[in-house]
Scaffold this active site. Structure first.
Site, PDB file in Angstrom:
ATOM      1  N   GLU A   1      91.331  14.174-102.368  1.00 32.26           N
ATOM      2  CA  GLU A   1      90.257  13.472-101.674  1.00 32.26           C
ATOM      3  C   GLU A   1      89.652  14.423-100.641  1.00 32.26           C
ATOM      4  O   GLU A   1      90.322  14.857 -99.717  1.00 32.26           O
ATOM      5  CB  GLU A   1      90.830  12.226-100.993  1.00 32.26           C
ATOM      6  CG  GLU A   1      89.769  11.360-100.390  1.00 32.26           C
ATOM      7  CD  GLU A   1      90.330  10.064 -99.840  1.00 32.26           C
ATOM      8  OE1 GLU A   1      91.350  10.099 -99.116  1.00 32.26           O
ATOM      9  OE2 GLU A   1      89.728   9.012-100.123  1.00 32.26           O
TER      10      GLU A   1
ATOM     11  N   LYS B   1      95.034  -1.483 -83.555  1.00 35.35           N
ATOM     12  CA  LYS B   1      94.993  -0.091 -83.071  1.00 35.35           C
ATOM     13  C   LYS B   1      93.915   0.609 -83.905  1.00 35.35           C
ATOM     14  O   LYS B   1      94.153   0.978 -85.058  1.00 35.35           O
ATOM     15  CB  LYS B   1      96.356   0.575 -83.272  1.00 35.35           C
ATOM     16  CG  LYS B   1      96.639   1.796 -82.403  1.00 35.35           C
ATOM     17  CD  LYS B   1      95.656   2.915 -82.480  1.00 35.35           C
ATOM     18  CE  LYS B   1      95.870   3.815 -83.697  1.00 35.35           C
ATOM     19  NZ  LYS B   1      94.818   4.929 -83.719  1.00 35.35           N
TER      20      LYS B   1
ATOM     21  N   GLU C   1      95.617   0.238 -97.619  1.00 32.91           N
ATOM     22  CA  GLU C   1      94.365   0.643 -98.259  1.00 32.91           C
ATOM     23  C   GLU C   1      94.249   2.149 -98.054  1.00 32.91           C
ATOM     24  O   GLU C   1      93.971   2.609 -96.943  1.00 32.91           O
ATOM     25  CB  GLU C   1      93.163  -0.047 -97.581  1.00 32.91           C
ATOM     26  CG  GLU C   1      93.065  -1.526 -97.853  1.00 32.91           C
ATOM     27  CD  GLU C   1      92.745  -1.841 -99.302  1.00 32.91           C
ATOM     28  OE1 GLU C   1      92.182  -0.972 -99.995  1.00 32.91           O
ATOM     29  OE2 GLU C   1      93.075  -2.949 -99.732  1.00 32.91           O
TER      30      GLU C   1
ATOM     31  N   CYS D   1      86.235   6.045 -98.921  1.00 28.50           N
ATOM     32  CA  CYS D   1      87.423   6.165 -99.776  1.00 28.50           C
ATOM     33  C   CYS D   1      87.109   5.797-101.215  1.00 28.50           C
ATOM     34  O   CYS D   1      87.721   6.339-102.130  1.00 28.50           O
ATOM     35  CB  CYS D   1      88.556   5.323 -99.221  1.00 28.50           C
ATOM     36  SG  CYS D   1      88.056   3.663 -98.783  1.00 28.50           S
TER      37      CYS D   1
HETATM   38  P1  NAP Z   1      94.817   8.626 -90.753  1.00 26.34           P
HETATM   39  O1  NAP Z   1      95.410   9.650 -89.877  1.00 26.34           O
HETATM   40  O2  NAP Z   1      95.621   8.051 -91.839  1.00 26.34           O
HETATM   41  O3  NAP Z   1      94.269   7.468 -89.794  1.00 26.34           O
HETATM   42  C1  NAP Z   1      94.171   6.086 -90.050  1.00 26.34           C
HETATM   43  C2  NAP Z   1      94.706   5.301 -88.852  1.00 26.34           C
HETATM   44  O4  NAP Z   1      96.131   5.482 -88.743  1.00 26.34           O
HETATM   45  C3  NAP Z   1      94.141   5.768 -87.511  1.00 26.34           C
HETATM   46  O5  NAP Z   1      94.025   4.679 -86.640  1.00 26.34           O
HETATM   47  C4  NAP Z   1      95.212   6.736 -87.049  1.00 26.34           C
HETATM   48  O6  NAP Z   1      95.172   7.013 -85.685  1.00 26.34           O
HETATM   49  C5  NAP Z   1      96.458   5.985 -87.469  1.00 26.34           C
HETATM   50  N1  NAP Z   1      97.663   6.824 -87.559  1.00 26.34           N
HETATM   51  C6  NAP Z   1      97.753   8.175 -87.704  1.00 26.34           C
HETATM   52  N2  NAP Z   1      99.047   8.557 -87.737  1.00 26.34           N
HETATM   53  C7  NAP Z   1      99.788   7.437 -87.605  1.00 26.34           C
HETATM   54  C8  NAP Z   1     101.204   7.176 -87.566  1.00 26.34           C
HETATM   55  N3  NAP Z   1     102.099   8.154 -87.661  1.00 26.34           N
HETATM   56  N4  NAP Z   1     101.620   5.899 -87.417  1.00 26.34           N
HETATM   57  C9  NAP Z   1     100.737   4.894 -87.321  1.00 26.34           C
HETATM   58  N5  NAP Z   1      99.396   5.070 -87.344  1.00 26.34           N
HETATM   59  C10 NAP Z   1      98.927   6.321 -87.499  1.00 26.34           C
HETATM   60  O7  NAP Z   1      93.515   9.168 -91.376  1.00 26.34           O
HETATM   61  P2  NAP Z   1      92.434  10.056 -90.600  1.00 26.34           P
HETATM   62  O8  NAP Z   1      93.059  11.036 -89.701  1.00 26.34           O
HETATM   63  O9  NAP Z   1      91.494   9.117 -89.969  1.00 26.34           O
HETATM   64  O10 NAP Z   1      91.750  10.765 -91.840  1.00 26.34           O
HETATM   65  C11 NAP Z   1      92.464  11.704 -92.647  1.00 26.34           C
HETATM   66  C12 NAP Z   1      92.220  11.445 -94.115  1.00 26.34           C
HETATM   67  O11 NAP Z   1      92.544  10.103 -94.464  1.00 26.34           O
HETATM   68  C13 NAP Z   1      90.785  11.583 -94.559  1.00 26.34           C
HETATM   69  O12 NAP Z   1      90.404  12.874 -94.807  1.00 26.34           O
HETATM   70  C14 NAP Z   1      90.777  10.734 -95.806  1.00 26.34           C
HETATM   71  O13 NAP Z   1      91.232  11.443 -96.900  1.00 26.34           O
HETATM   72  C15 NAP Z   1      91.731   9.641 -95.504  1.00 26.34           C
HETATM   73  N6  NAP Z   1      91.042   8.411 -95.102  1.00 26.34           N
HETATM   74  C16 NAP Z   1      91.003   7.368 -95.975  1.00 26.34           C
HETATM   75  C17 NAP Z   1      90.360   6.217 -95.600  1.00 26.34           C
HETATM   76  C18 NAP Z   1      90.265   5.036 -96.488  1.00 26.34           C
HETATM   77  O14 NAP Z   1      89.473   4.157 -96.217  1.00 26.34           O
HETATM   78  N7  NAP Z   1      91.039   4.927 -97.541  1.00 26.34           N
HETATM   79  C19 NAP Z   1      89.785   6.104 -94.368  1.00 26.34           C
HETATM   80  C20 NAP Z   1      89.865   7.182 -93.481  1.00 26.34           C
HETATM   81  C21 NAP Z   1      90.519   8.303 -93.867  1.00 26.34           C
HETATM   82  P3  NAP Z   1      94.310   8.295 -85.206  1.00 26.34           P
HETATM   83  O15 NAP Z   1      92.900   7.857 -85.302  1.00 26.34           O
HETATM   84  O16 NAP Z   1      94.748   8.559 -83.818  1.00 26.34           O
HETATM   85  O17 NAP Z   1      94.630   9.418 -86.151  1.00 26.34           O
END
Ligand code: NAP
Ligand code: MG
Length: 462
Positions: free
Chosen positions: A369, A170, A245, A279
């Protein structure tokens, strides 16, 4: 942009169960460039069933044959390198040269490394009177973010394939086109039907259904700490394996003996690359008080030079969030020496390369972050002070140490609570384990350590 209107399940593109769609937006000009289906629990269920059905045969395939499929996948990625770069640029906004070199280049390296590891890994070992077999953990549910859209997919799918696991992916809602392109590449590489499956959709719908599915044996997640915590709890309740991660707030520690100009220049570039959406970015620059003013001037100059070469942030929400953090920094007393909260262009989700001076370790911009092109310069009095500051967040993903000689830098790095440290600008190594201490995550990706995450052991005694 070309898009599939179905899910890649059991070796073919199949219509989604429902009619919901996701609009894909180019963050550089805010135009809708494609639509993809937004899958739900029914799509996830179909994909997990396909993965489960394909598991026995794939798990029994000889490692040399799995290695050959991964090598073929790598070759398809090489052949389609330009298309990958253009797709990432269109949906993430990264400048094309960065997409070519990093977003397309790194996954090719990682896929190549797992073609090698699948062939050479010791899946069987003699321990005294036992033979220990490393067997695949089973069906993997992979959930990936948008910031390195292909790398984060390949860093999960390649080791899972090498281990003999089958997969349901996903991907992030913001970057589904790269994921569709990857599914095409898997198909072209001759990976058997059902071994890899793709369900596009929203996190709280498709992502959650995948994390909760009984037919998934391991959930491998990359993304925010907030969602990771929830996925970890769900997996724990089901006694299911989980790899997380998560975020980071890494320190770039410049010791007084270092080449200051080089350390600051590389440090600023490290944060600005991918518009700060990394990240492992070194978002806190730690400088000795005697060199602080000089470092501030160098950092401001380096950021100003970056100017127009920086891409936009991924979406409107991140744009608002990052600008909010910059305003918060100013409000808490940090001093802006480059950039700022104003949007530099009328169209697109751009933020200027931003440098904060006079940042203290407890300020919000030094603790949370930001995920944008913002670097904070923090002053330290001596090495113990630097170490306290470096280790003083809930995260521990990466970092850097600069010193006049390597041994001095290594001695400091060994005291840092973090999973990866670059010494005097050390290069990226696709075989080195990547992952976090503390709240930056659980488990490791890349290399043989990353492969081990997808294996479980069985011991036979004789
Ligand atoms: P996120 O919401 O954690 O998204 C990561 C993945 O998880 C996406 O595929 C997301 O889908 C999915 N997801 C979201 N809610 C979920 C749930 N309840 N159950 C299962 N899967 C779920 O992160 P983001 O919205 O992309 O970014 C928000 C913040 O996360 C950033 O500002 C940053 O701080 C952090 N981030 C960290 C990394 C890293 O590499 N460590 C990478 C990206 C972001 P959707 O795309 O539909 O939301
Ligand atoms: Mg999200």
């Amino acid at each position: 942009m070309k898009a599939h209107d179905g899910m890649y399940i059991d070796g073919a593109w199949r219509p989604a169960a429902g009619r919901d769609t996701i609009a894909v937006v180019n963050p550089a000009d805010e135009q809708v460039i494609a639509e993809v289906p937004a899958g739900g629990a029914e799509d996830v269920d179909a994909a997990v069933r396909a993965a489960r059905a394909a598991l026995p045969a794939w798990a029994a395939t000889a490692p040399a044959e799995r290695a050959a499929r991964i090598a073929a996948l790598r070759d398809v990625l090489v052949a389609r390198r330009d298309e990958i770069a253009e797709t990432v640029t269109a949906e993430l906004g990264a400048p094309l040269p960065f997409s070519q070199a990093v977003h397309a280049g790194v996954p090719i390296l990682v896929a190549g490394s797992y073609a090698g590891l699948a062939a050479s890994y010791a899946f069987e070992e003699k321990v005294g009177n036992s033979t220990v077999y490393a067997e695949p953990v089973g069906v993997v549910g992979a959930i990936t973010p948008w910031n390195y859209p292909l790398h984060q997919i390949v860093a999960k799918v390649a080791p899972a394939l090498a281990a003999g696991c089958t997969i349901v992916l996903k991907p992030a809602e913001d970057t589904p086109l790269t994921a569709q392109l990857f599914a095409e590449a898997v198909h072209e590489a001759g990976v058997p039907a059902g071994v890899f499956n793709l369900v596009t959709g929203l996190g709280p719908v498709a992502g959650q259904a995948l994390a909760e599915h009984e037919g998934v044996d391991l959930v491998s997640f990359t993304g925010s700490t907030a969602v990771g915590r929830k996925i970890g709890a769900t997996a724990g309740a089901a006694v299911k394996r989980v790899a997380l991660e998560l975020g980071g707030k890494s320190a770039n520690v410049i010791l007084p003996s270092a080449d200051l100009a080089k350390a600051v220049g590389v440090g600023v570039a490290n944060v600005m690359g991918n518009s700060g959406q990394t990240c492992s970015a070194w978002t806190r620059m730690l400088v000795h008080t005697s060199q602080y003013d000089e470092a501030v001037a160098l950092a401001a100059e380096a950021a100003a030079k970056y100017g127009d070469r920086i891409g936009p942030l991924v979406n409107a929400k991140q744009h608002a969030r990052v600008r909010g953090y910059i305003e918060r920094g100013v409000a808490e007393g940090a001093r802006l020496v480059a950039g700022g909260p104003e949007a530099p262009r009328e169209q697109g989700y751009f933020v200027s390369p931003t440098v904060f001076a006079d940042v203290t370790p407890e300020m919000t911009v030094a603790q949370e972050e930001i995920f944008g092109p913002v670097v904070s310069l923090i002053r330290y009095e001596d090495e113990d002070d630097a170490l306290r500051i470096a280790n003083g967040t809930v995260y521990g993903l990466a970092g850097a140490v600069w010193a006049g000689d390597e041994a001095e830098a290594v001695a400091f790095a060994r005291r840092m609570d973090t999973g990866q440290v670059d010494i005097n600008g050390g290069r990226f190594n696709p075989l080195a384990p990547f992952g976090g201490y503390k709240q930056s995550g659980v488990g490791r990706e890349l290399g043989s350590h990353g492969l081990a995450e997808y294996l479980q052991t069985k011991s036979l005694q004789f």
